[in-house]
Design an enzyme around this catalytic site. Structure first.
Site, mmCIF file in Angstrom:
data_model
loop_
_atom_site.group_PDB
_atom_site.id
_atom_site.type_symbol
_atom_site.label_atom_id
_atom_site.label_comp_id
_atom_site.label_asym_id
_atom_site.label_seq_id
_atom_site.Cartn_x
_atom_site.Cartn_y
_atom_site.Cartn_z
ATOM 1 N N CYS A 40 7.672 67.341 66.169
ATOM 2 C CA CYS A 40 7.063 66.090 65.720
ATOM 3 C C CYS A 40 6.014 65.582 66.718
ATOM 4 O O CYS A 40 4.929 66.149 66.805
ATOM 5 C CB CYS A 40 8.150 65.055 65.437
ATOM 6 S SG CYS A 40 7.597 63.708 64.368
ATOM 7 N N HIS B 246 11.530 67.991 61.347
ATOM 8 C CA HIS B 246 12.751 67.827 62.128
ATOM 9 C C HIS B 246 13.808 68.875 61.776
ATOM 10 O O HIS B 246 14.642 68.651 60.905
ATOM 11 C CB HIS B 246 13.327 66.428 61.908
ATOM 12 C CG HIS B 246 12.543 65.345 62.558
ATOM 13 N ND1 HIS B 246 12.940 64.749 63.742
ATOM 14 C CD2 HIS B 246 11.368 64.764 62.223
ATOM 15 C CE1 HIS B 246 12.043 63.843 64.083
ATOM 16 N NE2 HIS B 246 11.078 63.835 63.185
ATOM 17 N N GLU C 213 16.402 69.635 63.358
ATOM 18 C CA GLU C 213 17.774 69.238 63.694
ATOM 19 C C GLU C 213 18.500 68.659 62.485
ATOM 20 O O GLU C 213 19.728 68.596 62.452
ATOM 21 C CB GLU C 213 17.782 68.244 64.862
ATOM 22 C CG GLU C 213 17.515 66.806 64.517
ATOM 23 C CD GLU C 213 16.063 66.523 64.175
ATOM 24 O OE1 GLU C 213 15.790 65.515 63.494
ATOM 25 O OE2 GLU C 213 15.182 67.317 64.587
#
Length: 405
Positions: A279, A374, A376
């Site tokens: 990001c 993202h 994660e």
């Protein structure tokens, strides 16, 4: 209720009023704390994961509109937060849940918003609001409720006075916010899962520019010891950690206002450390390589964004939260512009299939890559978890090369 003609709007201190800088006004009910807040108003399209959204530091100084109408059904719990506090500047929902129903819940979302002083508004037409933001672009806004809706004489304030307050709020473009959200003290996440209690396979220095808690956890699941360090760390301090790789996290604000972090990253690249950025970290890699960045009209925020990995042709559904993007050529490998190609060749590795925005960079001649979204996935799908494996593979390859040198 919503009303474009501000002269015809009526409200009382019992209401909550959302005012956009272009004059749109929405009158609803207070949700969370009562008072005032201003910031850039953005919308998030996730149907789940509101607790992770609220605690994502990348939402610093932003008022978040949830496009999913029913919010708060599962309450809050102690497992899902992505940081130690709620970071959003304000919260806009259509229908807050009157009850909490989940076996993990420790309280209600409304109570949590009140406890942390987050001013919100509910019972407005969020669909109309989001359609307007998609066409007009995100902008500054304010939520006002309670006594702040009255002037010093106790009379109801004019909409013009509320708009003036909104327009006095700094615009997101030009803001430097990563130091504001970064940890002040370094901390370490040890290997977990099947690697718990074992010597780490790799050591990662993760520069916190607004990091989400799940990110170092994903690395720890792969046998990494992760030193999460403040944004103010010097290169000498970073080197003293003897990392096998360096990571730059997500974070809020304008990447054009992050010159110190760009210089730190260039020292990392010069030293040959394997690098992975997510990001804001992707935008900083773009800048370090010599590309520009720009502000998107309304950004990508949600957990249902289709991205194509151009290295494999695979399409993945991904989680996003960004209002800026890297300006780099798609479909060709080019010499990185900085310092006459100091970092060799680079290509765009991922693109958003909705609008062809650059979603990843891959360096050819140095061990560095990044993605704009993202992986994660907290909250979100796990399609992109392989990127953490790529980082581990990059560190392993680098380690073997040094061992055989």
């Amino acid at each position: 209720m919503n009303q474009i003609d501000s002269e015809a709007v009526s409200f009382s201190p019992d209401d909550a009023v959302l005012v956009l800088e272009d004059g749109q006004v929405y009158v609803g009910e207070p949700y969370g704390a009562v008072g005032r807040t201003t910031g850039e108003i953005v919308f998030a399209t996730g149907m789940t994961g509101y607790q992770e959204t609220l605690t994502d530091p990348s939402y610093d100084r932003q008022i978040v509109v949830q496009t999913f109408p029913h919010i708060g059904d599962t309450g809050i719990n102690e497992e899902d937060p992505e940081s130690s506090r709620i970071w959003v500047a304000g919260y806009v929902v259509r229908d807050p849940s009157p009850t909490v129903s989940n076996w993990r819940a420790t309280g209600s979302l409304d109570d949590d918003l009140v406890r942390e002083g987050i001013v919100g508004i509910s019972r407005i037409d969020t669909r109309k609001l989001v359609r307007h933001l998609r066409s007009a672009g995100v902008m500054r806004a304010g939520i006002f409720s309670g006594d702040v809706l009255k002037d010093e004489q106790g009379r109801i304030r004019s909409i013009d006075s509320l708009i003036d307050e909104v327009k006095a709020t700094p615009q997101m473009k030009g803001l430097s916010l990563y130091d504001e959200v970064s940890t002040k003290q370094a901390y370490t996440i040890e290997p977990c899962g099947e690697f718990a209690g074992k010597e780490p396979l790799f050591t990662v220095a993760a520069v916190d520019l607004g990091i989400k808690a799940m990110t170092p956890h994903r690395m720890a699941e792969r046998g990494c010891r992760v030193h999460v360090v403040p944004s103010t760390i010097t290169f000498d301090e970073l080197q003293a950690l003897n990392p096998d790789g360096v990571f730059f996290s997500n974070g809020p604000g304008d990447p054009e206002q992050a010159d110190p972090e760009v210089e730190l990253l260039r020292k990392v690249l010069d030293a040959g450390y394997p690098f992975f950025g997510i990001c804001f970290g992707n935008q900083l890699l773009g800048r370090a390589l010599g590309f520009g960045t720009y502000k998107l009209k309304f950004g990508h925020r949600g957990i249902n964004q289709p991205v194509k990995d151009l290295t494999t042709g695979k399409v993945e559904v991904t989680a996003h939260n960004h209002g800026f993007a890297v300006d780099a050529p798609i479909g060709e490998t080019v010499v990185s512009p900085f310092d006459s190609g100091r970092y060799g060749k680079v290509f765009v590795s991922h693109i958003d299939l909705n609008d062809n925005v650059v979603e990843g960079l891959q360096c050819v001649d140095i061990p560095a890559f990044s993605v704009q979204y993202h992986p994660e996935a907290a909250a979100g799908p796990h399609d992109a978890a392989y990127l953490f494996d790529r980082f581990v593979d990059l560190m392993n390859t680098s380690k073997e090369e040094h061992r055989n040198a």
